[in-house]
Scaffold this motif. Sequence first.
Motif, PDB file in Angstrom:
ATOM      1  N   ARG A 292       0.768  -1.039  -0.023  1.00  0.00           N
ATOM      2  CA  ARG A 292      -0.086   0.034   0.165  1.00  0.00           C
ATOM      3  C   ARG A 292       0.846   1.365  -0.001  1.00  0.00           C
ATOM      4  O   ARG A 292       1.878   1.304   0.720  1.00  0.00           O
ATOM      5  N   GLU A 293       0.714   2.172  -0.845  1.00  0.00           N
ATOM      6  CA  GLU A 293       1.225   3.427  -1.017  1.00  0.00           C
ATOM      7  C   GLU A 293       0.319   4.705  -1.154  1.00  0.00           C
ATOM      8  O   GLU A 293      -0.689   4.575  -1.679  1.00  0.00           O
ATOM      9  N   TRP A 294       0.810   5.871  -0.572  1.00  0.00           N
ATOM     10  CA  TRP A 294       0.077   7.110  -0.716  1.00  0.00           C
ATOM     11  C   TRP A 294       0.997   8.377  -1.062  1.00  0.00           C
ATOM     12  O   TRP A 294       2.295   8.267  -0.600  1.00  0.00           O
ATOM     13  N   MET A 295       0.576   9.144  -1.652  1.00  0.00           N
ATOM     14  CA  MET A 295       1.367  10.366  -1.976  1.00  0.00           C
ATOM     15  C   MET A 295       0.544  11.471  -1.417  1.00  0.00           C
ATOM     16  O   MET A 295      -0.770  11.429  -1.779  1.00  0.00           O
ATOM     17  N   PHE A 296       1.030  12.450  -0.912  1.00  0.00           N
ATOM     18  CA  PHE A 296       0.530  13.762  -0.464  1.00  0.00           C
ATOM     19  C   PHE A 296       1.573  14.843  -0.550  1.00  0.00           C
ATOM     20  O   PHE A 296       2.581  14.842  -0.098  1.00  0.00           O
ATOM     21  N   GLY A 297       1.258  15.604  -1.680  1.00  0.00           N
ATOM     22  CA  GLY A 297       2.023  16.905  -1.996  1.00  0.00           C
ATOM     23  C   GLY A 297       3.338  16.018  -2.579  1.00  0.00           C
ATOM     24  O   GLY A 297       3.297  15.018  -3.620  1.00  0.00           O
TER      25      GLY A 297
ATOM     26  N   ALA B 168       4.350   7.784   1.462  1.00  0.00           N
ATOM     27  CA  ALA B 168       3.970   6.909   2.650  1.00  0.00           C
ATOM     28  C   ALA B 168       3.827   5.417   1.995  1.00  0.00           C
ATOM     29  O   ALA B 168       3.259   5.393   1.007  1.00  0.00           O
ATOM     30  N   TRP B 169       4.555   4.464   2.581  1.00  0.00           N
ATOM     31  CA  TRP B 169       4.422   3.031   2.071  1.00  0.00           C
ATOM     32  C   TRP B 169       4.170   2.212   3.298  1.00  0.00           C
ATOM     33  O   TRP B 169       4.905   2.507   4.241  1.00  0.00           O
ATOM     34  N   LEU B 170       3.369   1.099   3.311  1.00  0.00           N
ATOM     35  CA  LEU B 170       3.424   0.000   4.252  1.00  0.00           C
ATOM     36  C   LEU B 170       4.186  -0.857   3.619  1.00  0.00           C
ATOM     37  O   LEU B 170       4.274  -1.562   2.759  1.00  0.00           O
ATOM     38  N   GLU B 171       5.302  -1.224   4.633  1.00  0.00           N
ATOM     39  CA  GLU B 171       5.995  -2.615   4.539  1.00  0.00           C
ATOM     40  C   GLU B 171       5.489  -3.747   5.399  1.00  0.00           C
ATOM     41  O   GLU B 171       5.820  -3.440   6.706  1.00  0.00           O
ATOM     42  N   PRO B 172       4.870  -4.392   4.987  1.00  0.00           N
ATOM     43  CA  PRO B 172       4.258  -5.726   5.567  1.00  0.00           C
ATOM     44  C   PRO B 172       5.167  -6.328   6.383  1.00  0.00           C
ATOM     45  O   PRO B 172       6.240  -6.397   6.142  1.00  0.00           O
TER      46      PRO B 172
ATOM     47  N   ILE C  68       5.608  -1.855   9.057  1.00  0.00           N
ATOM     48  CA  ILE C  68       6.364  -0.693   9.058  1.00  0.00           C
ATOM     49  C   ILE C  68       5.877   0.265   8.157  1.00  0.00           C
ATOM     50  O   ILE C  68       5.625   0.142   6.816  1.00  0.00           O
ATOM     51  N   LEU C  69       5.469   1.454   8.585  1.00  0.00           N
ATOM     52  CA  LEU C  69       4.972   2.509   7.661  1.00  0.00           C
ATOM     53  C   LEU C  69       6.292   3.576   7.612  1.00  0.00           C
ATOM     54  O   LEU C  69       6.493   4.056   8.328  1.00  0.00           O
ATOM     55  N   TRP C  70       6.585   3.613   6.359  1.00  0.00           N
ATOM     56  CA  TRP C  70       7.784   4.160   5.989  1.00  0.00           C
ATOM     57  C   TRP C  70       6.904   5.702   5.600  1.00  0.00           C
ATOM     58  O   TRP C  70       6.302   5.702   4.628  1.00  0.00           O
ATOM     59  N   VAL C  71       7.679   6.804   5.731  1.00  0.00           N
ATOM     60  CA  VAL C  71       7.235   7.851   5.330  1.00  0.00           C
ATOM     61  C   VAL C  71       8.182   8.795   4.846  1.00  0.00           C
ATOM     62  O   VAL C  71       9.418   9.117   5.612  1.00  0.00           O
ATOM     63  N   LYS C  72       8.252   9.148   3.744  1.00  0.00           N
ATOM     64  CA  LYS C  72       9.589   9.922   3.042  1.00  0.00           C
ATOM     65  C   LYS C  72       9.041  11.484   2.657  1.00  0.00           C
ATOM     66  O   LYS C  72       8.107  11.772   2.012  1.00  0.00           O
ATOM     67  N   TYR C  73       9.551  12.483   3.610  1.00  0.00           N
ATOM     68  CA  TYR C  73       9.034  13.708   3.466  1.00  0.00           C
ATOM     69  C   TYR C  73      10.245  14.379   2.676  1.00  0.00           C
ATOM     70  O   TYR C  73      11.362  14.358   2.675  1.00  0.00           O
ATOM     71  N   SER C  74       9.430  15.113   1.528  1.00  0.00           N
ATOM     72  CA  SER C  74      10.490  15.943   0.572  1.00  0.00           C
ATOM     73  C   SER C  74      10.143  17.290   0.433  1.00  0.00           C
ATOM     74  O   SER C  74       8.920  17.675  -0.266  1.00  0.00           O
TER      75      SER C  74
ATOM     76  N   LEU D 142      -4.399   2.653   9.697  1.00  0.00           N
ATOM     77  CA  LEU D 142      -3.543   1.498   9.718  1.00  0.00           C
ATOM     78  C   LEU D 142      -3.595   1.021  11.181  1.00  0.00           C
ATOM     79  O   LEU D 142      -3.283  -0.226  11.681  1.00  0.00           O
ATOM     80  N   GLY D 143      -3.062   1.984  12.275  1.00  0.00           N
ATOM     81  CA  GLY D 143      -2.761   1.907  13.473  1.00  0.00           C
ATOM     82  C   GLY D 143      -3.993   1.331  14.241  1.00  0.00           C
ATOM     83  O   GLY D 143      -3.779   0.647  15.366  1.00  0.00           O
ATOM     84  N   GLU D 144      -5.144   1.444  13.870  1.00  0.00           N
ATOM     85  CA  GLU D 144      -6.296   0.896  14.274  1.00  0.00           C
ATOM     86  C   GLU D 144      -6.263  -0.563  14.149  1.00  0.00           C
ATOM     87  O   GLU D 144      -7.190  -1.370  14.919  1.00  0.00           O
ATOM     88  N   GLN D 145      -5.695  -0.918  13.078  1.00  0.00           N
ATOM     89  CA  GLN D 145      -5.656  -2.613  12.733  1.00  0.00           C
ATOM     90  C   GLN D 145      -4.763  -3.189  13.495  1.00  0.00           C
ATOM     91  O   GLN D 145      -4.540  -4.451  13.877  1.00  0.00           O
ATOM     92  N   GLN D 146      -3.434  -2.416  13.710  1.00  0.00           N
ATOM     93  CA  GLN D 146      -2.309  -3.237  14.564  1.00  0.00           C
ATOM     94  C   GLN D 146      -1.365  -1.856  14.820  1.00  0.00           C
ATOM     95  O   GLN D 146      -1.483  -1.113  13.945  1.00  0.00           O
ATOM     96  N   ARG D 147      -0.555  -2.153  15.952  1.00  0.00           N
ATOM     97  CA  ARG D 147       0.411  -1.201  16.225  1.00  0.00           C
ATOM     98  C   ARG D 147       1.580  -1.097  15.013  1.00  0.00           C
ATOM     99  O   ARG D 147       2.003  -2.073  14.735  1.00  0.00           O
ATOM    100  N   LEU D 148       2.112   0.118  14.695  1.00  0.00           N
ATOM    101  CA  LEU D 148       2.883   0.290  13.728  1.00  0.00           C
ATOM    102  C   LEU D 148       4.505   0.661  14.263  1.00  0.00           C
ATOM    103  O   LEU D 148       4.325   1.518  15.280  1.00  0.00           O
ATOM    104  N   PHE D 149       5.432   0.218  13.475  1.00  0.00           N
ATOM    105  CA  PHE D 149       6.707   1.075  13.441  1.00  0.00           C
ATOM    106  C   PHE D 149       6.580   2.377  12.432  1.00  0.00           C
ATOM    107  O   PHE D 149       6.469   1.886  11.252  1.00  0.00           O
ATOM    108  N   LEU D 150       6.388   3.453  12.908  1.00  0.00           N
ATOM    109  CA  LEU D 150       6.552   4.762  12.156  1.00  0.00           C
ATOM    110  C   LEU D 150       7.799   5.117  11.845  1.00  0.00           C
ATOM    111  O   LEU D 150       8.381   5.590  12.983  1.00  0.00           O
TER     112      LEU D 150
END
Length: 136
Positions: free
Chosen positions: A5-10, A14-18, A21-27, A45-53
């Motif tokens: 799963r991947e998201w773009m904002f501006g 962000a992408w989920l590594e099953p 792990i939720l990776w976020v790359k700010y540029s 995502l966090g309501e489904q399971q606890r994340l490493f952000l």
Amino acid sequence: MAERREWMFGTHRAWLEPPDILWVKYSGPSTLEHTRTLVDIVRVLGEQQRLFLVIDVAGSSMAAENRSYFTDQARPEWFRAVIYLGAGPSQRAMAKGLIVRLLFTGRWDAQFEFADTEAEVRTLITRLREPRPEGS
């Protein structure tokens, strides 16, 4: 294989590594709307399971109102740990301010860490996945 799963904002991504792990790359600079989007992603995502952000902040900036919004909206039960990747001295100082604000709520139990490389992040996550001895 789990769906990626991947998201773009501006200019940010962000992408989920099953599995968790939720990776976020700010540029570049981040707006309040970008922070709202990130909080929405983390909430779902966090309501489904606890994340490493893992937040890669190298080469980015975030206004105080963004940090305030994040600390007001984030819930400790969404996170196993928050790891800042590539933070310079001023970014570390700002992140530590955010961390102190969260810890003062008295309900925050997620780990906060800093790493300079992806390899360090992965080592941290491996260590944080290890069972804790009783009483710690």
